[in-house]
Design an enzyme around this catalytic site. Structure first.
Site, PDB file in Angstrom:
ATOM      1  N   SER A 172     -59.673  46.109 -14.741  1.00 11.73           N
ATOM      2  CA  SER A 172     -60.278  45.311 -15.625  1.00 11.73           C
ATOM      3  C   SER A 172     -60.235  44.001 -15.660  1.00 11.73           C
ATOM      4  CB  SER A 172     -59.845  45.817 -16.881  1.00 11.73           C
ATOM      5  OG  SER A 172     -60.907  45.333 -17.907  1.00 11.73           O
ATOM      6  N   ASP A 306     -70.358  51.531 -16.607  1.00 11.05           N
ATOM      7  CA  ASP A 306     -69.124  50.709 -17.226  1.00 11.05           C
ATOM      8  C   ASP A 306     -69.863  49.717 -18.119  1.00 11.05           C
ATOM      9  OD1 ASP A 306     -67.090  48.955 -17.712  1.00 11.05           O
ATOM     10  OD2 ASP A 306     -66.611  49.113 -15.690  1.00 11.05           O
ATOM     11  N   HIS A 335     -64.265  53.262 -17.588  1.00  8.70           N
ATOM     12  CA  HIS A 335     -63.647  51.925 -17.500  1.00  8.70           C
ATOM     13  C   HIS A 335     -62.156  52.278 -17.829  1.00  8.70           C
ATOM     14  CE1 HIS A 335     -63.501  47.685 -17.099  1.00  8.70           C
ATOM     15  NE2 HIS A 335     -62.437  47.603 -18.358  1.00  8.70           N
TER      16      HIS A 335
END
Length: 359
Positions: A172, A306, A335
């Site tokens: 991320s 996502d 995610h």
């Protein structure tokens, strides 16, 4: 100042808490201090020589930092390669235990696998504050996005031997941080960088960004009140609440419960929301220059569903940089993969980097 593994800190944990977090098979030796981290470890990672993780707390850039280590606790010049994980947000390293343990095992325990938390994204042990110098931390904005990037560069300078190469694994916002590390320090010895569900562009325009930007940027202080109230709950109630909220995930990795309890400590959650607000404002255009300069080192893995990094971003980057290694998930992974498929993702990462490790 460094405090070693918090399992050495002597504070009790009640049996009902162990049951609440699903970690009931902790040690029975009454002489061994039992902590939440140790009990969860006993369930998640079967005891084996050389496989137990170490958790150290240190100050980096003046901010409290947690380091999770599989392999040696201290790196020496003979450690020519280190795998270093840069987390997402929240940046508590405990979320990645299962992933790291599996990766370390798949690579036959040959390479140190470390994770460094974001500055202030941890629960402070007794005797330690979140910052060494509050004024300096505020001036350097160590909890902000740019401060977190400098925090990771400082950690590498201080803790990774100069002759060692790095395999960086980002998740991320950790992917954005890795790209910035490579841009700010082109001499960084990066052998490979794996970008998992990379939020490296247009975060505020993503479906999740549109929903959360008002909260994180304009109403963050209002969110502090419920977080503060939850932080007052006993850990057993926090754990029960977390299990209830995540009960829809049938294959939930129970090792994420303890770091989630730590996240609800108050300061940690506030630091996470502060960083999130800066992400919405600062993660805008994709840094194609840095990506192209390091194209042979980078592997990107995008989620097909996502909401932080929609599939459109995958097709956009493939169109703009056609020679890059961009992969789209075909397995339906979320995610927040650490919630349920940490082992499966570790298997993919081990396969991707194995060839580079042998060169």
């Amino acid at each position: 100042m460094t405090i070693n593994d918090p399992r050495q800190l002597d504070y009790p944990i009640h049996n009902d808490y162990k049951e609440a977090v699903g970690c009931t098979d902790g040690p029975s030796d009454p002489l061994l201090p039992v902590t939440p981290d140790l009990v969860c470890f006993c369930r998640c990672f079967p005891s084996a020589a050389g496989m137990e993780p170490h958790t150290d707390f240190t100050f980096c850039c003046g901010a409290l930092t947690e380091v999770l280590k599989f392999g040696p606790r201290q790196l020496l010049p003979e450690h020519k390669l280190v795998i270093l994980l840069i987390p997402g947000n929240p940046g508590l390293v405990g979320f990645y235990k299962t992933f790291m343990q599996e990766l370390h095992s798949l690579l036959e325990h040959k390479y140190p696998v470390w994770a460094v938390s974001h500055a202030g994204h941890c629960a402070a042990p007794d005797g330690m504050d979140m910052v060494e110098d509050g004024r300096a931390a505020a001036e350097d904005d160590v909890f902000g996005l740019s401060g977190q990037i400098e925090h990771k560069l400082a950690f590498v300078r201080k803790h990774i031997p100069k002759g060692s190469s790095l395999v960086l694994v980002g998740h991320s916002i950790g992917c954005y941080i890795i790209l910035e590390m490579m841009r700010r320090n082109p001499e960084l010895k990066v052998l490979k960088a794996v970008m998992l569900f990379p939020t490296i562009e247009r975060m505020a325009e993503s479906p999740q960004g549109r929903r959360l930007t008002p909260l994180l940027c304009q109403m963050r202080y209002l969110a502090y009140l419920p977080v503060f109230l939850v932080s007052l709950l006993p850990d057993i109630l926090k754990a029960a609440l977390i299990k209830l909220v995540l009960s829809c995930i049938s294959s939930l990795d129970r090792c994420i419960l303890q770091p989630t309890v730590q996240l609800l400590s108050g300061d940690c959650a506030a630091n996470s929301m502060y960083l999130g607000g800066q992400e919405m404002r600062m993660v805008l255009g994709r840094d194609n220059i840095t990506i192209k300069k390091n194209l042979d080192k980078l592997i990107f893995y995008y989620g097909a569903t996502d909401h932080w990094c929609p599939v459109k971003y995958f097709y956009d980057i493939k169109r703009d940089i056609p020679d890059g290694d961009f992969r789209l998930c075909k397995k339906g992974f979320r995610h927040a993969f650490v919630l349920d498929v940490g082992r499966e993702v570790a298997e993919m990462v081990a396969e991707w980097i194995y060839g580079a490790l042998r060169t």
